[in-house]
Design a protein around this motif. Sequence first.
Motif, PDB file in Angstrom:
ATOM      1  N   ALA A  31     -79.135 -20.595 103.172  1.00  0.00           N
ATOM      2  CA  ALA A  31     -78.073 -21.650 103.989  1.00  0.00           C
ATOM      3  C   ALA A  31     -76.825 -20.861 104.057  1.00  0.00           C
ATOM      4  O   ALA A  31     -76.441 -20.170 103.262  1.00  0.00           O
ATOM      5  CB  ALA A  31     -78.006 -22.870 103.133  1.00  0.00           C
ATOM      6  N   GLN A  32     -76.397 -20.985 105.303  1.00  0.00           N
ATOM      7  CA  GLN A  32     -74.940 -20.413 105.515  1.00  0.00           C
ATOM      8  C   GLN A  32     -74.037 -21.107 104.747  1.00  0.00           C
ATOM      9  O   GLN A  32     -73.708 -22.185 104.771  1.00  0.00           O
ATOM     10  CB  GLN A  32     -74.790 -20.425 107.007  1.00  0.00           C
ATOM     11  N   LEU A  33     -72.955 -20.457 103.965  1.00  0.00           N
ATOM     12  CA  LEU A  33     -72.032 -21.156 103.632  1.00  0.00           C
ATOM     13  C   LEU A  33     -71.061 -21.718 104.388  1.00  0.00           C
ATOM     14  O   LEU A  33     -70.965 -21.402 105.583  1.00  0.00           O
ATOM     15  CB  LEU A  33     -71.090 -20.071 102.695  1.00  0.00           C
ATOM     16  N   GLY A  34     -70.811 -23.075 104.238  1.00  0.00           N
ATOM     17  CA  GLY A  34     -70.145 -23.909 104.899  1.00  0.00           C
ATOM     18  C   GLY A  34     -71.035 -24.966 105.900  1.00  0.00           C
ATOM     19  O   GLY A  34     -70.538 -25.838 106.363  1.00  0.00           O
ATOM     20  N   ALA A  35     -72.240 -24.506 105.827  1.00  0.00           N
ATOM     21  CA  ALA A  35     -73.273 -25.282 106.688  1.00  0.00           C
ATOM     22  C   ALA A  35     -73.532 -26.393 106.036  1.00  0.00           C
ATOM     23  O   ALA A  35     -73.438 -26.797 104.811  1.00  0.00           O
ATOM     24  CB  ALA A  35     -74.625 -24.454 106.744  1.00  0.00           C
ATOM     25  N   ALA A  36     -73.969 -27.409 106.735  1.00  0.00           N
ATOM     26  CA  ALA A  36     -74.280 -29.003 106.324  1.00  0.00           C
ATOM     27  C   ALA A  36     -75.462 -29.203 106.137  1.00  0.00           C
ATOM     28  O   ALA A  36     -76.339 -28.744 107.145  1.00  0.00           O
ATOM     29  CB  ALA A  36     -73.447 -29.871 106.756  1.00  0.00           C
TER      30      ALA A  36
END
Length: 159
Positions: A31-36
Amino acid sequence: MNLAALRGPAGHEEAVYIHQAEGRGLVRLFAQLGAAAPLHCSGVGKVLLAALPPQEARARLARAELSAYTPRTLTTLEALGTELARVAAQGYAVDDEERELGVRCLAAPVRGAAGTVVAALSVSAPSARLIPADLPHVAAQVQASAARVSARLGWSGEG
């Protein structure tokens, strides 16, 4: 492994990924950091919701859009209430291909010094690799890792 925390205004809360440790396998999920992630169909979201009093979790879900991402996504307050009670009782949550077909996720709560849940720690894998029979063993590992993070945050494991 992923670490996620709650973010957003009432009715629009989501779990946001704030840290990640990549796996070593050739096929990796990340999961991309900052993704929700939506609360109702992610392991981390279910852990964060299950930590709330049931009436508060239900109220938040009632204000949220419970979109079906896959045919397995839980989209009713009744089904989600039952699922959150299970998560609270067993101490971990499973996203069983609810957000994306072919992906299974298991998450456990991370507690702050006061014992309240401040984040969720998760592991995701292709569902063919993270099979239902392995979930109890993997859950124990994720829970142990979450307990170590919690201890670093000052939680004594009591209460």
